[in-house]
Design a protein around this motif. Structure first.
Motif, PDB file in Angstrom:
ATOM      1  N   VAL A  54       0.821  -1.213   0.000  1.00  0.00           N
ATOM      2  CA  VAL A  54       0.000   0.000   0.000  1.00  0.00           C
ATOM      3  C   VAL A  54       0.853   1.261   0.000  1.00  0.00           C
ATOM      4  CG1 VAL A  54      -1.688   1.352   1.311  1.00  0.00           C
ATOM      5  CG2 VAL A  54      -1.960  -1.135   1.103  1.00  0.00           C
ATOM      6  N   PHE A  55       1.838   1.318   0.895  1.00  0.00           N
ATOM      7  CA  PHE A  55       2.548   2.570   1.127  1.00  0.00           C
ATOM      8  C   PHE A  55       3.820   2.736   0.301  1.00  0.00           C
ATOM      9  CE2 PHE A  55      -0.084   2.082   4.904  1.00  0.00           C
ATOM     10  CZ  PHE A  55      -0.693   3.331   4.943  1.00  0.00           C
ATOM     11  N   SER A  56       4.196   1.701  -0.479  1.00  0.00           N
ATOM     12  CA  SER A  56       5.322   1.903  -1.398  1.00  0.00           C
ATOM     13  C   SER A  56       4.897   2.779  -2.568  1.00  0.00           C
ATOM     14  CB  SER A  56       5.828   0.555  -1.921  1.00  0.00           C
ATOM     15  OG  SER A  56       4.805  -0.132  -2.622  1.00  0.00           O
ATOM     16  N   MET A  57       3.594   2.887  -2.800  1.00  0.00           N
ATOM     17  CA  MET A  57       3.066   3.783  -3.814  1.00  0.00           C
ATOM     18  C   MET A  57       2.866   5.178  -3.211  1.00  0.00           C
ATOM     19  SD  MET A  57       2.890   1.676  -6.301  1.00  0.00           S
ATOM     20  CE  MET A  57       1.974   2.605  -7.524  1.00  0.00           C
ATOM     21  N   SER A  58       2.836   6.196  -4.062  1.00  0.00           N
ATOM     22  CA  SER A  58       2.634   7.573  -3.591  1.00  0.00           C
ATOM     23  C   SER A  58       1.142   7.801  -3.349  1.00  0.00           C
ATOM     24  CB  SER A  58       3.183   8.579  -4.605  1.00  0.00           C
ATOM     25  OG  SER A  58       4.566   8.426  -4.767  1.00  0.00           O
ATOM     26  N   THR A  59       0.644   7.237  -2.246  1.00  0.00           N
ATOM     27  CA  THR A  59      -0.790   7.289  -1.978  1.00  0.00           C
ATOM     28  C   THR A  59      -1.289   8.723  -1.802  1.00  0.00           C
ATOM     29  OG1 THR A  59      -0.308   6.930   0.380  1.00  0.00           O
ATOM     30  CG2 THR A  59      -0.864   4.994  -0.936  1.00  0.00           C
ATOM     31  N   VAL A  60      -0.477   9.570  -1.198  1.00  0.00           N
ATOM     32  CA  VAL A  60      -0.893  10.953  -0.964  1.00  0.00           C
ATOM     33  C   VAL A  60      -1.036  11.693  -2.288  1.00  0.00           C
ATOM     34  CG1 VAL A  60      -0.248  13.148   0.090  1.00  0.00           C
ATOM     35  CG2 VAL A  60       0.175  10.997   1.313  1.00  0.00           C
ATOM     36  N   LEU A  61      -0.044  11.581  -3.152  1.00  0.00           N
ATOM     37  CA  LEU A  61      -0.103  12.274  -4.441  1.00  0.00           C
ATOM     38  C   LEU A  61      -1.209  11.713  -5.328  1.00  0.00           C
ATOM     39  CD1 LEU A  61       3.636  12.878  -5.413  1.00  0.00           C
ATOM     40  CD2 LEU A  61       1.915  14.574  -4.795  1.00  0.00           C
ATOM     41  N   THR A 120       5.545  25.819   0.898  1.00  0.00           N
ATOM     42  CA  THR A 120       6.609  25.962   1.895  1.00  0.00           C
ATOM     43  C   THR A 120       7.967  25.579   1.322  1.00  0.00           C
ATOM     44  OG1 THR A 120       6.410  23.708   2.766  1.00  0.00           O
ATOM     45  CG2 THR A 120       4.952  25.373   3.693  1.00  0.00           C
ATOM     46  N   GLU A 121       8.984  26.294   1.755  1.00  0.00           N
ATOM     47  CA  GLU A 121      10.344  26.011   1.306  1.00  0.00           C
ATOM     48  C   GLU A 121      10.815  24.654   1.811  1.00  0.00           C
ATOM     49  OE1 GLU A 121      14.847  27.932   1.685  1.00  0.00           O
ATOM     50  OE2 GLU A 121      13.077  29.121   2.245  1.00  0.00           O
ATOM     51  N   THR A 122      10.447  24.328   3.054  1.00  0.00           N
ATOM     52  CA  THR A 122      10.804  23.023   3.617  1.00  0.00           C
ATOM     53  C   THR A 122      10.179  21.896   2.808  1.00  0.00           C
ATOM     54  OG1 THR A 122      10.951  23.964   5.842  1.00  0.00           O
ATOM     55  CG2 THR A 122      10.717  21.572   5.671  1.00  0.00           C
ATOM     56  N   GLY A 123       8.911  22.088   2.436  1.00  0.00           N
ATOM     57  CA  GLY A 123       8.225  21.077   1.644  1.00  0.00           C
ATOM     58  C   GLY A 123       8.900  20.834   0.309  1.00  0.00           C
ATOM     59  N   GLN A 137       5.161   8.197   3.698  1.00  0.00           N
ATOM     60  CA  GLN A 137       3.837   8.691   3.315  1.00  0.00           C
ATOM     61  C   GLN A 137       3.237   9.615   4.374  1.00  0.00           C
ATOM     62  OE1 GLN A 137       2.421   8.481   0.249  1.00  0.00           O
ATOM     63  NE2 GLN A 137       4.460   7.644  -0.179  1.00  0.00           N
ATOM     64  N   ILE A 138       3.574   9.386   5.635  1.00  0.00           N
ATOM     65  CA  ILE A 138       3.133  10.311   6.692  1.00  0.00           C
ATOM     66  C   ILE A 138       3.775  11.682   6.477  1.00  0.00           C
ATOM     67  CG2 ILE A 138       3.306  10.831   9.165  1.00  0.00           C
ATOM     68  CD1 ILE A 138       3.034   7.815   9.675  1.00  0.00           C
ATOM     69  N   ILE A 139       5.079  11.687   6.206  1.00  0.00           N
ATOM     70  CA  ILE A 139       5.783  12.947   5.935  1.00  0.00           C
ATOM     71  C   ILE A 139       5.202  13.610   4.695  1.00  0.00           C
ATOM     72  CG2 ILE A 139       8.003  13.968   5.295  1.00  0.00           C
ATOM     73  CD1 ILE A 139       9.330  11.739   6.981  1.00  0.00           C
ATOM     74  N   SER A 140       4.936  12.808   3.661  1.00  0.00           N
ATOM     75  CA  SER A 140       4.366  13.336   2.423  1.00  0.00           C
ATOM     76  C   SER A 140       3.014  13.999   2.688  1.00  0.00           C
ATOM     77  CB  SER A 140       4.207  12.203   1.398  1.00  0.00           C
ATOM     78  OG  SER A 140       3.583  12.667   0.217  1.00  0.00           O
ATOM     79  N   PHE A 141       2.197  13.361   3.505  1.00  0.00           N
ATOM     80  CA  PHE A 141       0.882  13.936   3.832  1.00  0.00           C
ATOM     81  C   PHE A 141       1.044  15.295   4.513  1.00  0.00           C
ATOM     82  CE2 PHE A 141      -2.601  14.719   6.748  1.00  0.00           C
ATOM     83  CZ  PHE A 141      -3.716  14.564   5.930  1.00  0.00           C
ATOM     84  N   ILE A 142       1.942  15.363   5.486  1.00  0.00           N
ATOM     85  CA  ILE A 142       2.155  16.618   6.211  1.00  0.00           C
ATOM     86  C   ILE A 142       2.661  17.709   5.277  1.00  0.00           C
ATOM     87  CG2 ILE A 142       3.534  17.736   8.012  1.00  0.00           C
ATOM     88  CD1 ILE A 142       3.531  15.011   9.492  1.00  0.00           C
ATOM     89  N   VAL A 143       3.644  17.349   4.426  1.00  0.00           N
ATOM     90  CA  VAL A 143       4.231  18.323   3.495  1.00  0.00           C
ATOM     91  C   VAL A 143       3.174  18.878   2.547  1.00  0.00           C
ATOM     92  CG1 VAL A 143       5.743  18.523   1.478  1.00  0.00           C
ATOM     93  CG2 VAL A 143       6.599  17.475   3.576  1.00  0.00           C
ATOM     94  N   HIS A 144       2.391  18.009   1.944  1.00  0.00           N
ATOM     95  CA  HIS A 144       1.428  18.468   0.940  1.00  0.00           C
ATOM     96  C   HIS A 144       0.201  19.114   1.564  1.00  0.00           C
ATOM     97  CE1 HIS A 144       3.733  16.935  -2.356  1.00  0.00           C
ATOM     98  NE2 HIS A 144       3.772  15.730  -1.837  1.00  0.00           N
ATOM     99  N   GLY A 194       1.567  22.518   2.790  1.00  0.00           N
ATOM    100  CA  GLY A 194       1.974  23.333   1.645  1.00  0.00           C
ATOM    101  C   GLY A 194       0.872  23.647   0.671  1.00  0.00           C
ATOM    102  N   ASN A 195      -0.361  23.183   0.961  1.00  0.00           N
ATOM    103  CA  ASN A 195      -1.503  23.443   0.076  1.00  0.00           C
ATOM    104  C   ASN A 195      -1.223  23.024  -1.371  1.00  0.00           C
ATOM    105  OD1 ASN A 195      -3.308  24.715   2.017  1.00  0.00           O
ATOM    106  ND2 ASN A 195      -1.869  26.436   2.006  1.00  0.00           N
ATOM    107  N   THR A 196      -0.537  21.904  -1.519  1.00  0.00           N
ATOM    108  CA  THR A 196      -0.118  21.474  -2.855  1.00  0.00           C
ATOM    109  C   THR A 196      -1.300  21.239  -3.783  1.00  0.00           C
ATOM    110  OG1 THR A 196       1.773  20.387  -1.814  1.00  0.00           O
ATOM    111  CG2 THR A 196       1.337  19.828  -4.107  1.00  0.00           C
ATOM    112  N   ILE A 197      -2.434  20.853  -3.237  1.00  0.00           N
ATOM    113  CA  ILE A 197      -3.595  20.585  -4.073  1.00  0.00           C
ATOM    114  C   ILE A 197      -4.012  21.820  -4.875  1.00  0.00           C
ATOM    115  CG2 ILE A 197      -5.296  21.128  -2.272  1.00  0.00           C
ATOM    116  CD1 ILE A 197      -6.932  18.722  -3.396  1.00  0.00           C
ATOM    117  N   TYR A 198      -3.886  23.016  -4.272  1.00  0.00           N
ATOM    118  CA  TYR A 198      -4.244  24.253  -4.974  1.00  0.00           C
ATOM    119  C   TYR A 198      -3.213  24.581  -6.053  1.00  0.00           C
ATOM    120  CZ  TYR A 198      -7.250  24.552  -0.885  1.00  0.00           C
ATOM    121  OH  TYR A 198      -8.166  24.274   0.098  1.00  0.00           O
ATOM    122  N   HIS A 199      -1.967  24.216  -5.798  1.00  0.00           N
ATOM    123  CA  HIS A 199      -0.922  24.417  -6.805  1.00  0.00           C
ATOM    124  C   HIS A 199      -1.197  23.545  -8.033  1.00  0.00           C
ATOM    125  CE1 HIS A 199       2.131  26.805  -4.479  1.00  0.00           C
ATOM    126  NE2 HIS A 199       1.372  26.365  -3.470  1.00  0.00           N
TER     127      HIS A 199
END
Length: 283
Positions: A144-151, A193-196, A257-264, A267-272
């Motif tokens: 499940v989590f080897s895939m980019s589930t968040v993206l 975010t720059e960190t993201g 994937q937990i880190i990915s969820f927090i970053v996106h 960072g409001n990546t969905i709006y980007h």
């Protein structure tokens, strides 16, 4: 008459500027052109090659689920061959000018299906061989989590909202609203975010050696090492390497994937993504 290998490479890659996984550039592209030449003597098209990849990935995963080292080796070699075919379908498509959205869909479906199946098959196979119930859990986590589930969820949400907003003539209204979040230009690689953005680019490098197709290489090497350990070395418990690989890979994949969820999310990546897809004059 099909051209020489050298000429085929020039034809198949002269207009191909896209970035590919390093393993493909280092290994499979060196082999795939020879397979492509064989296919070009037949009426088999790029889409048929991709459908064959999907079927072979399923077959290989079934072999792996039987759990014996012989079947694990046969299964992962079949799956490994699909990585070569992943180059072949593109080469055939470019040679015959068959590139299409349907072809992109079939290839994406192969990637979305094959990796979970491989880990599910491996986890169940190791369970049958060892009796360790925990390996089923870690095989599931790997799958499940080897895939980019968040993206994947993010992109799906953007497409659904874009279709709905276009249907209701609200695209311009939404773009104006999201411009204040996105700023001058959308950044789909980490959001606002720059960190993201830094974390995204760091993982972009790491995944070259962590995710597909390199995880298939990991498993292939470990199965061979397990065979050598059983018949020659006998220094580790049988299946120990595969078991601990699934434990480590599954645990780290969940963390990523937990880190990915927090970053996106932060960072409001969905709006980007929304602005990048529907905005006019923005890059």
């Amino acid at each position: 008459m099909v051209e020489s290998i050298k000429e085929l490479r020039e034809i198949c890659y002269k207009d191909s500027k896209g970035r590919r996984p390093l393993y493909m550039e280092w290994v499979t592209m060196k082999i795939s052109i020879y397979v492509t030449k064989l296919f070009l003597y037949t009426p088999i098209g790029a889409d048929q090659v991709t459908i064959g990849m999907i079927l072979l990935a399923i077959l290989g995963s079934i072999f792996m689920a039987f759990g014996t080292l012989k079947f694990l080796l046969i299964g992962i070699l079949i799956v490994h061959f699909t990585v070569i075919l992943d180059n072949v379908n593109g080469e055939v498509a470019r040679y015959r000018k068959e590139g299409s959205m349907m072809g992109t869909f079939l290839e994406q479906y192969y990637h979305e299906l094959s990796v979970p199946l491989i880990f599910f098959g491996l986890g169940f196979g190791v369970f049958l061989a060892t009796g360790y119930k925990s390996v089923i859990l870690f095989g599931f986590l790997c799958g499940v989590f080897s895939m980019s589930t968040v993206l994947s969820a993010l992109k799906s949400a953007v497409v659904k909202n874009a279709i709905r907003d276009r249907k209701n003539n609200k695209v311009e209204e939404k773009l104006k609203k999201y411009d204040s979040i996105v700023g001058k230009s959308p950044n789909v690689e980490g959001g606002s975010t720059e960190t993201g953005a830094k974390l995204y680019h760091t993982y972009d490098f790491i995944r070259e050696f962590w995710s597909a197709p390199f995880n298939i290489v990991h498993i292939n090497i470990l199965v061979v090492l397990e065979i050598l350990n059983k018949y020659y070395w006998n220094v580790l418990p049988q299946y120990a390497m595969l078991y601990w690989y699934l434990v480590i890979y599954g645990s780290v994949s969940v963390l990523i994937q937990i880190i990915s969820f927090i970053v996106h999310y932060k960072g409001n990546t969905i709006y980007h993504y929304y602005v990048a897809m529907l905005g006019k004059g923005k890059k």
